[in-house]
Design a protein around this motif. Structure first.
Motif, mmCIF file in Angstrom:
data_model
loop_
_atom_site.group_PDB
_atom_site.id
_atom_site.type_symbol
_atom_site.label_atom_id
_atom_site.label_comp_id
_atom_site.label_asym_id
_atom_site.label_seq_id
_atom_site.Cartn_x
_atom_site.Cartn_y
_atom_site.Cartn_z
ATOM 1 N N HIS A 160 -6.170 0.679 -5.599
ATOM 2 C CA HIS A 160 -6.004 0.039 -4.290
ATOM 3 C C HIS A 160 -6.825 -1.243 -4.168
ATOM 4 O O HIS A 160 -6.360 -2.232 -3.598
ATOM 5 C CB HIS A 160 -6.386 1.011 -3.173
ATOM 6 N N ASP A 161 -8.035 -1.228 -4.716
ATOM 7 C CA ASP A 161 -8.935 -2.377 -4.552
ATOM 8 C C ASP A 161 -8.651 -3.491 -5.547
ATOM 9 O O ASP A 161 -9.114 -4.615 -5.365
ATOM 10 C CB ASP A 161 -10.399 -1.939 -4.711
ATOM 11 N N GLY A 162 -7.921 -3.176 -6.594
ATOM 12 C CA GLY A 162 -7.682 -4.165 -7.634
ATOM 13 C C GLY A 162 -6.260 -4.694 -7.629
ATOM 14 O O GLY A 162 -5.577 -4.696 -6.602
ATOM 15 N N ARG A 163 -5.818 -5.143 -8.791
ATOM 16 C CA ARG A 163 -4.451 -5.634 -8.931
ATOM 17 C C ARG A 163 -3.506 -4.459 -9.121
ATOM 18 O O ARG A 163 -3.909 -3.381 -9.560
ATOM 19 C CB ARG A 163 -4.386 -6.598 -10.112
ATOM 20 N N HIS A 164 -2.247 -4.666 -8.803
ATOM 21 C CA HIS A 164 -1.309 -3.554 -8.726
ATOM 22 C C HIS A 164 -0.190 -3.653 -9.756
ATOM 23 O O HIS A 164 0.885 -3.067 -9.584
ATOM 24 C CB HIS A 164 -0.713 -3.469 -7.316
ATOM 25 N N ARG B 204 -7.897 6.187 -7.565
ATOM 26 C CA ARG B 204 -7.149 5.658 -6.415
ATOM 27 C C ARG B 204 -7.828 4.411 -5.845
ATOM 28 O O ARG B 204 -7.181 3.417 -5.534
ATOM 29 C CB ARG B 204 -7.029 6.728 -5.325
ATOM 30 N N ARG B 205 -9.149 4.473 -5.719
ATOM 31 C CA ARG B 205 -9.879 3.322 -5.176
ATOM 32 C C ARG B 205 -9.722 2.108 -6.087
ATOM 33 O O ARG B 205 -9.502 0.987 -5.607
ATOM 34 C CB ARG B 205 -11.361 3.667 -5.015
ATOM 35 N N ASP B 206 -9.837 2.322 -7.386
ATOM 36 C CA ASP B 206 -9.712 1.197 -8.323
ATOM 37 C C ASP B 206 -8.351 0.529 -8.207
ATOM 38 O O ASP B 206 -8.243 -0.700 -8.209
ATOM 39 C CB ASP B 206 -9.930 1.684 -9.762
ATOM 40 N N ALA C 268 0.819 -1.213 0.000
ATOM 41 C CA ALA C 268 0.000 0.000 0.000
ATOM 42 C C ALA C 268 0.855 1.267 0.000
ATOM 43 O O ALA C 268 0.504 2.268 -0.645
ATOM 44 C CB ALA C 268 -0.942 -0.003 1.203
ATOM 45 N N GLN C 269 1.963 1.249 0.720
ATOM 46 C CA GLN C 269 2.837 2.424 0.763
ATOM 47 C C GLN C 269 3.410 2.707 -0.622
ATOM 48 O O GLN C 269 3.452 3.861 -1.074
ATOM 49 C CB GLN C 269 3.973 2.195 1.764
ATOM 50 N N ALA C 270 3.846 1.667 -1.314
ATOM 51 C CA ALA C 270 4.388 1.843 -2.659
ATOM 52 C C ALA C 270 3.310 2.321 -3.628
ATOM 53 O O ALA C 270 3.576 3.148 -4.509
ATOM 54 C CB ALA C 270 4.996 0.538 -3.155
ATOM 55 N N ILE C 271 2.095 1.821 -3.445
ATOM 56 C CA ILE C 271 0.990 2.237 -4.315
ATOM 57 C C ILE C 271 0.695 3.718 -4.131
ATOM 58 O O ILE C 271 0.532 4.472 -5.095
ATOM 59 C CB ILE C 271 -0.269 1.396 -4.021
ATOM 60 N N ASP C 272 0.640 4.158 -2.860
ATOM 61 C CA ASP C 272 0.363 5.567 -2.589
ATOM 62 C C ASP C 272 1.459 6.469 -3.161
ATOM 63 O O ASP C 272 1.173 7.526 -3.743
ATOM 64 C CB ASP C 272 0.228 5.802 -1.091
ATOM 65 N N ALA C 273 2.721 6.069 -2.986
ATOM 66 C CA ALA C 273 3.826 6.866 -3.511
ATOM 67 C C ALA C 273 3.751 6.948 -5.031
ATOM 68 O O ALA C 273 3.963 8.010 -5.624
ATOM 69 C CB ALA C 273 5.158 6.266 -3.064
ATOM 70 N N TYR C 274 3.433 5.830 -5.651
ATOM 71 C CA TYR C 274 3.308 5.789 -7.107
ATOM 72 C C TYR C 274 2.162 6.689 -7.581
ATOM 73 O O TYR C 274 2.321 7.498 -8.505
ATOM 74 C CB TYR C 274 3.078 4.350 -7.566
#
Length: 338
Positions: free
Chosen positions: A93-97, A89-91, A62-68
């Motif tokens: 976070h809730d889906g594949r990364h 953002r929701r899509d 999640a931290q890497a996702i937010d930074a990205y």
């Protein structure tokens, strides 16, 4: 993501690529008028925001996702495109990364259209990343639209976002694009890769658009010929200066416009730089220019020498860590000097 408005399966992805100033916007908006297609505007995603270029693919936590996402959404282009950042953002976070999933969420967020069977995107400079895109979307289809290189060069050198006014450098860039796309067309095959000629698109639009629809196994729709009546422009307001002609009926008036812009010497420079590619694409040398001149050839020879020296200097700077690639202009500039 609302279940009633979900994108099609990712096997139905397609990408429009080219040199820029080649008719890609016209192709984008005509396809977008077909009820089976939706085409997102330019995202430059694989040029700048592929997770594999910034961090890792897939993003690990999640931290890497937010930074990205903070980095991607700070780009003014996404604000101009009107992206719903909270939903995006929701899509994510809730889906594949992974890169493919993030791009798919992005493309759908920018071009939602219920009932479509194909979702595409048009960033001409994605032409440098076709192999990477193909790795992310193994079933994707690619459309390369090309235009008379003399018209492309004449247009590019007068765009504020183009990194050079040098005709030779720009012509060589065009040759590199065509060379890359020729190899890709052979590697991917006719089921995955289609070439469109701009001049055919604007002189015989129905026939060319029927061929384009057949590539997808879809019937032609007359709405494609009324792209000037569309509701969404397909580009941001800042691009209206060089894309607003797509709000008019399809016309052939821009063919050969280079004669009004380039000098005879510059025309010969483009033709010489393109070499046999001109004939390969079906464009004849301009007979109205007259015979080539020794002084013009010498000038081009000196230009090639300067270009070689510039490439060497850039290579040294790059090895020393002085070259950064964080804007569309720098990406394009690097492509020019390759």
């Amino acid at each position: 993501m609302n279940d009633s408005h979900r994108p099609p399966d990712r096997s139905r992805a397609f990408f429009i690529v080219g040199t820029g100033r080649c008719g890609s916007t016209l192709l984008q908006v005509t396809l977008d008028c077909h009820p089976a297609f939706s085409v997102a505007p330019e995202t430059f995603f694989f040029c700048h925001y592929d997770p594999a270029m910034i961090a890792t693919d897939p993003l690990p936590n999640a931290q890497a996702i937010d930074a990205y996402l903070d980095r991607l959404l700070a780009d003014p282009r996404y604000e101009q495109l009107g992206l719903d950042t909270d939903a995006f953002r929701r899509d994510v976070h809730d889906g594949r990364h992974d890169a493919a999933s993030i791009f798919w969420y992005l493309a759908w967020s920018l071009a939602p259209k219920p009932g479509i069977r194909w979702l595409g995107e048009k960033s001409p400079h994605h032409e440098r990343f076709v192999r990477r895109i193909h790795a992310c979307f193994p079933d994707a289809r690619f459309i390369h639209i090309h235009r008379d290189p003399r018209d492309v060069v004449a247009s590019l050198i007068h765009q504020h976002w183009w990194p050079t006014t040098n005709v030779l450098d720009t012509a060589i860039y065009c040759r590199h694009v065509i060379d890359r796309q020729t190899r890709l067309a052979s590697d991917l095959g006719p089921d995955k890769y289609l070439t469109i000629k701009y001049e055919r698109l604007v002189t015989t639009p129905r026939e060319e658009l029927e061929r384009l629809c057949a590539f997808f196994g879809e019937p032609f729709d007359d709405a494609m010929l009324r792209q000037y009546e569309r509701e969404r422009t397909g580009y941001v307001g800042a691009e209206a200066g060089h894309k607003a002609l797509t709000l008019k009926p399809i016309q052939a008036s821009r063919i050969g416009r280079y004669r009004e812009i380039l000098t005879p010497q510059q025309v010969r420079t483009v033709e010489r730089a393109m070499g046999p590619v001109m004939d390969q694409l079906g464009y004849d040398v301009d007979a109205e220019i007259g015979e080539d001149r020794a002084a013009w050839m010498i000038a081009d020879g000196l230009g090639h020498a300067r270009r070689w020296a510039k490439r060497q200097a850039r290579s040294v700077r790059k090895r020393c860590g002085f070259v950064r690639k964080n804007t569309t202009t720098s990406q394009t500039a690097e492509a020019i000097h390759r």
